[in-house]
Design a protein around this motif. Structure first.
Motif: not given
Length: 683
Positions: A332, A355-356, A359-360, A362, A376-379
């Motif tokens: 990741c 999708d998870d 979310k990890k 940037t 789609r992204f965490k940040r």
């Protein structure tokens, strides 16, 4: 043998010509006049040979072996019979059929111009040889200059560019040929003449690049190349020029692409993502952890375990399609980089079915990337793309808190990764899978990537083919192609601007300047884990501007001001198409005037220039290219008249789609809706 009287007369004539030329140069090119006013030759001298001919000598040896003027005029005759030239050919949609509702309007309209030419039964092939009307002549090596004099006298050359790398030779030339009639003819109306003397081959080629952007790339559709003599410098200049032209006669951008940039910029700013700062606004410069930048080259497959080994000590950065390889390998990344603006990027994210995972991570994206990708992204962090309508619109509205232009971030995601990491202040980079080529034509990307795993036609169509080889990073030779080579070139330009950066190339691909070859197993990183934690905890924010919704509102208001001016400009271009020019010369004049009108917007309304320049280039260059293919000028002008109908359709459509879709993401409008409806064909 030359008598004393003959020598005296010749010497006085040469001196008189030189003084007259200094006066002429003082009027047209004062800097060159000042340079040669008191010039003293060092190695190459003007001479009178044993046959009373004006000649050149070096180290006591005559350069022209026979009668210089006769030999040069014979060379001119040979050139006129078989002129070497660079030319543009419109490669519309790669020669494939297009789906009417999906292709950009520009593709439709350029294809329509091509269709007019292909269906023209009146077309006759142009005569061989140098035509009377020459859009551009590039002359390398001035020698005694008789070739310049002959070509200017016998042809209508719209733009003449002369490169003489040896100041000694140019100094001698100033004694031989009278420049006044040449300058009068070559500066009449909208014509131009330029001398580049003593410059490096790179400086000469850069001048031509700037010249095309200033005068219009339509000139480049027929650039005739005359090389007077051979030398190491002249040969280098010729090769660089060939490389430049192959890059310069395409990739100009186009209106719809820039409109997408504006739309995505406005929509992304509404989400208030932080933006990377200009360096002068960064007050503290904390210690940075090392960075591993991951590309999708074939050598990535043998180095995945090394990336895992250093994941705790380094910032891991994935580039574009490399993300799938990392995902399937259980890695990741900390950052993922995207630079592409179309929806196709999101399509293969969907194909990942995880999708998870996003979310990890940037995401660092250019302001032009599709909003759905960012969501789609965490940040998300934003980097501003240079020479881009959305970025220009933004920078024109801000008085403070200026974002950084991410230079050299194209053409691949790897270029974006390197440029963005440099903008964030990282000084220790390790490149994995940044091959910029391949050892095996069937093994051009990581085997774990979508090029081998996906059924999407995007990856099948994009399969690269080699057309050259280059020195390898670890191997003697690696296969590559124009696209990979351009990407390598841009990486080198990025690193050149950061001499304090150490960049280690762990990829088994093409050698990259300003990087140190380093096998992955030899990487030795000490105490990187704590520095990495500090980066995420407190240091990254030093490089970012926090934004709010007011930025989007401000930029949108600026867009409306620009659009009002752009409407006036496009209406003027449409008006200029009537009546049709009476000659190809008038067509060249029209295009020159159109380009000059666009150039007026470069400063106050640079966004307009950015949005319109590429499309104007393609319309002008495609039309002129096909027009020059005709032997009969009247038939060529009939083709131009029909082409201008297509121009008017497209330019009017530009105004409509801008009004309708200035804030619509890519793929939410259907270009085919703006095309004239075709009558159904009879069965």
């Amino acid at each position: 043998m030359t008598s004393a009287l003959e020598l005296d007369i010749t010497t006085k004539l040469l001196a008189s010509t030189f003084q007259k030329n200094l006066v002429t140069l003082s009027q047209y090119m004062p800097e060159i006049a000042r340079t040669f006013n008191n010039y003293k030759a060092q190695e190459i001298f003007l001479a009178i040979d044993d046959n009373s001919h004006v000649n050149l000598s070096k180290n006591g040896n005559i350069i022209y072996e026979n009668n210089p003027k006769q030999d040069i005029l014979a060379q001119v005759k040979e050139f006129k019979n078989k002129p070497r030239h660079f030319f543009y050919r419109a490669n519309i949609n790669n020669g494939n059929d297009f789906v009417e509702d999906e292709c950009f309007l520009q593709v439709h309209h350029l294809a329509a111009i091509r269709s007019i030419r292909r269906q023209d039964t009146a077309f006759t092939e142009p005569k061989p040889g140098l035509p009377t009307l020459v859009p551009c002549l590039i002359l390398v090596g001035i020698g005694l200059g008789y070739h310049l004099e002959a070509l200017v006298n016998e042809h209508d050359i719209r733009h003449t560019i002369i490169y003489e790398p040896e100041p000694d030779i140019f100094y001698s030339f100033l004694h031989v040929v009278d420049l006044e009639p040449i300058f009068k003819k070559c500066t009449k109306d909208l014509r131009s003449i330029t001398f580049k003397v003593g410059d490096s081959p790179g400086g000469f080629v850069n001048h031509i690049s700037r010249f095309l952007w200033e005068k219009g790339h339509f000139i480049g559709c027929r650039m005739y190349f005359y090389r007077h003599y051979r030398s190491e410098i002249v040969d280098e200049a010729s090769q660089l020029l060939h490389n430049l032209i192959s890059r310069s006669l395409h990739g100009w951008g186009f209106f719809e692409d820039e409109l997408i940039s504006v739309a995505h910029t406005l929509l992304n700013f509404e989400k208030c993502y932080p933006i990377i700062k200009k360096p002068e606004y960064i007050k503290t410069h904390p210690e940075h952890p090392p960075v591993i930048i991951v590309g999708n080259g074939p050598s990535l497959d043998s180095n995945l375990e090394h990336i895992k080994e250093h994941a705790q000590d380094c910032i891991i950065v994935s580039s574009g399609s490399a993300l799938r390889v990392l995902h399937d390998s259980g890695i990741c990344p900390d950052y993922h980089i995207e630079i592409e603006r179309t929806r196709s990027v999101d399509a293969w994210f969907v194909d990942l079915k995880d999708d998870d995972y996003f979310k990890k991570i940037t995401l660092i994206a250019l302001n032009t990337v599709h909003p759905d990708v960012l969501a789609r992204f965490k940040r998300v962090l934003i980097g501003m793309k240079p020479n881009d309508a959305g970025s220009l619109l933004t920078l024109a509205t801000l008085d403070e808190k200026l974002p950084e232009y991410i230079l050299h971030c194209n053409p691949t995601a790897v270029n974006g990764s390197i440029a963005l990491m440099l903008a964030l202040g990282f000084t220790e980079l390790y490149l994995f899978g940044v091959d910029m080529g391949f050892l095996d034509p069937d093994y051009h990307h990581s085997k774990k990537s979508a090029y081998y795993q996906s059924d999407d036609d995007f990856f099948k169509i994009g399969t690269p083919k080699s057309n050259r080889s280059m020195e390898g990073n670890f191997k003697e030779e690696v296969l590559t192609n124009d696209n990979f080579d351009f990407s390598r070139f841009e990486i080198e330009r990025s690193l050149h601007n950061y001499p304090n950066v150490r960049c280690y190339n762990c990829s088994d691909g093409v050698k990259i300047k300003y990087t140190d070859p380093l096998p992955a197993k030899q990487i030795n990183i000490i105490q990187g884990e704590q520095i990495k934690q500090d980066w995420w905890g407190k240091n990254e924010k030093n490089y970012l501007w926090e934004t709010d919704f007011s930025l989007s509102e401000t930029v949108e208001r600026s867009f409306f001001r620009n659009f009002s001016v752009m409407q006036d400009f496009i209406v003027k271009i449409i008006s200029s198409l009537t009546p049709t020019p009476n000659s190809i010369g008038e067509l060249l004049d029209l295009f020159t005037t159109q380009k000059a009108a666009l150039n007026l917007h470069k400063n106050e309304f640079e966004t307009i220039y950015c949005m319109c320049a590429g499309t104007l280039n393609y319309l002008q260059t495609t039309t002129l290219t096909y027009a020059l293919d005709y032997q009969d000028e009247n038939k060529a002008l009939a083709f131009v008249e029909k082409s201008f109908v297509v121009w008017k359709q497209y330019l009017n459509n530009i105004l409509r789609i801008t009004s309708d879709h200035y804030k619509s993401p890519h793929d939410t409008y259907i270009p085919g809706h703006y095309m004239p409806k075709q009558e159904p064909k009879e069965k």
